[in-house]
Design an enzyme around this catalytic site. Structure first.
Site, PDB file in Angstrom:
ATOM      1  N   GLY A 188      22.670  24.271 -22.932  1.00 26.78           N
ATOM      2  CA  GLY A 188      22.875  23.892 -21.495  1.00 26.78           C
ATOM      3  C   GLY A 188      24.186  24.306 -21.181  1.00 26.78           C
ATOM      4  N   HIS A 452      53.467  26.809   3.343  1.00 23.62           N
ATOM      5  CA  HIS A 452      53.835  27.980   2.551  1.00 23.62           C
ATOM      6  C   HIS A 452      54.876  27.519   1.483  1.00 23.62           C
ATOM      7  CE1 HIS A 452      54.680  31.979   1.022  1.00 23.62           C
ATOM      8  NE2 HIS A 452      55.952  31.733   1.201  1.00 23.62           N
TER       9      HIS A 452
END
Ligand code: FAD
Ligand code: NAI
Length: 473
Positions: A188, A452
């Site tokens: 899986g 930023h």
């Protein structure tokens, strides 16, 4: 009210149950919460799958193994040299257990703080009467006007291959492997397969994941899934898609998995340990649902309406034991909403804005619809992407894999989905969830000032990209 009579009885103390109990107590109800999870000493360990063998311990090991990976492979890029790097798996597991215990203790403290009566043991319906429902726990019988069932889920085993938690492991055993296996197999390639596969690969195991479906992470946006697949394969995770798993034999030295490859060839995978992560099944074991006629569906999930009402008046069910994604935050939201509905308020869960996160490296996170879903629905949309490669903070971090992707309605610009693969995607997705909850347009995000240098600038730039006006790419 007698000491054993409550306004609300919550059965199950995982994220769905304990949060429902807290919200109900905040709203002025007398609340009991019953949970049967035991710690290693047999004491109470509330928090459910999430706290004990799920979200929390897996993230603790993901963090530890990521530190090791960084030290082993990436510190040198920063000019940091290390000699004699080693792993002490026992200590790593011990740290994880401490983190789990801190969370268990935190929940017990919250029960006290909110005056919730906690009962350690299995809660079972005993009957219904005028005053509500009788629920037994050990020798005691509680009565509650309202009952919230939050009994969670269990790992699904392959037919004929029960978990022994020594060599064939569920998520429980996967979090307790005592030494790094040389070869680890996983069946899986879903969320657990990728997260646990990543942990043990980083620590040095040779990891092979066998996936039944021909596509990788089919529920994820195709472009994002492709990018993630590329990164995992580069890291050394072997992922075989479209396989059919056959006989699994447990031997003295490990486990042997027979399977047919996507090309139809008979193959054998020999591993020291095998983790089976093929989904989970709703859990109502020992709840005695029959005693009161609580309706279950063919999967064993409790049948509920959109507002978590069962077929019985005054009985509600939330979390993994009902339909919908098996996520801790979805369970919590349902728990809060049910407590508020019991109080006559209008609790609401917006299933369109439930975020998903896969805590691999790079992380994968998304909210809303994928590009393939929009195409299938014939919806006219615009897409914008921005790569972390062009983001200054990502460069400074030394982690430039991946991108942020926006999907917005072609006419109104309303955000329909946001998909991220890359650093800190789990944190970045929160902005997209807020935006979608407020039905923002991509331009709204594009016009908001983002700090930023920060990874969140990639989100702003991807929003700008919808209108083909990125500034840094
Ligand atoms: P559970 O957390 O399963 O809690 C149910 C509780 O009820 C358990 O304590 C159980 O012992 C108890 N119980 C059951 N029956 C009875 C009874 N009759 N009487 C008394 N007590 C009873 N989700 C995320 O959102 N983020 C993740 O990062 C994440 N990571 C995961 C990692 C792994 C390895 C696994 C397995 C799952 C992960 N999940 C994650 C999923 C998450 O754990 C579940 O969605 C969440 O725990 C569901 O909460 P719940 O309250 O419905 O059930
Ligand atoms: P999953 O549903 O995510 O993945 C199961 C995978 O197994 C699928 O890709 C499926 O196609 C495959 N599969 C099923 N049967 C198979 C078979 N016979 N042979 C080969 N492949 C087969 O389930 P998983 O990973 O077990 O996790 C269970 C749930 O727990 C998740 O769906 C999620 O809800 C929750 N979870 C959430 C996490 C998170 O939010 N970060 C982390 C871990 C689990």
């Amino acid at each position: 009210m007698s000491t054993n009579s409550f306004d609300v009885i919550v059965i199950g103390g995982g994220p769905g149950g304990y949060i429902a109990a807290i919200r109900a107590a905040q709203l002025g109800f007398q609340v009991a919460c019953i949970d049967e999870w035991k710690n290693a000493k047999g004491g109470p360990a509330p928090g459910g799958t999430c706290t004990n063998v799920g979200c929390i311990p897996s993230k603790a090991l993901l963090q530890s193994s990521e530190h090791y990976e960084q030290a082993h492979h990436h510190f040198a890029d920063h000019g940091i040299g290390l000699k004699d790097l080693s792993i002490d798996v026992t200590k790593m597991l011990g740290r994880k257990d401490t983190v789990v215990k801190q969370n268990n203790d935190g929940i017990l403290y919250l029960f006290k703080k909110n005056k919730i009566s906690f009962f350690h043991g299995r809660g079972a319906f005993a009957g219904a009467g005028e005053g509500g429902y009788q629920v037994t726990v050990g020798e005691q019988t509680l009565s509650g006007k309202q009952v919230i069932v939050a009994t969670g889920s269990n790992a699904r085993a392959l037919p004929g291959t029960p978990f022994d938690e020594e060599s064939i492991l569920s998520n429980d055993g996967a979090l307790r492997i005592g030494a790094v296996p040389k070869k680890l197999g996983l069946i899986g390639a879903g969320v657990i397969g990728l997260e646990m596969g990543s942990v043990w690969r980083r620590l040095g195991a040779e990891v092979t994941v066998l996936e039944g479906l021909p596509t990788f992470l089919g529920a994820v946006d195709e472009q994002i899934a492709k990018e993630a697949h590329k990164a995992f394969v580069k890291q050394g995770l072997k992922i075989e898609l479209g396989v059919k798993v056959g006989e699994i034999k447990r031997g003295k030295k490990g486990v042997s998995v027979q399977y047919t490859s996507a090309k139809g060839e008979a193959q054998t995978l020999d591993v020291d340990k095998l983790i089976v992560s093929i989904g989970r099944v709703p859990n109502t074991i020992g709840l005695n649902a029959e005693a009161v006629g609580l309706k279950l569906d063919e999967r064993g999930a409790i049948v509920v309406d959109d507002e978590c009402r069962t077929n019985l008046p005054g009985v509600w069910a939330v979390g993994d034991v009902v339909r919908g994604p098996m996520l801790a935050h979805k369970a919590e939201e349902e728990g809060v909403a049910v407590a508020e509905r019991i109080a006559g308020q209008h609790g609401h869960v917006n299933f369109n804005t439930v975020p998903w996160v896969i805590y691999t490296s790079p992380e994968i996170a998304w909210v809303g619809q994928t590009e393939q879903q929009l195409k299938a629905a014939g919806r006219a949309y615009k897409a914008g992407t921005f790569p972390f490669l062009a983001n200054g903070r990502a460069r400074a971090l030394g982690d430039t894999t991946g991108m942020v992707k926006f999907l917005a309605d072609a006419a109104t610009d309303e955000i329909l989905g946001v998909h991220i693969v890359g650093p800190m995607a789990s944190e970045l997705i929160a902005e997209a969830v807020v935006a979608m909850e407020f039905r923002a347009s991509s331009e709204d995000i594009a016009r908001i000032c983002h700090a930023h240098p920060s990874l969140s600038e990639a989100t702003k730039e991807a929003a700008l990209a919808v209108d083909k006006r990125t500034l840094n790419f």
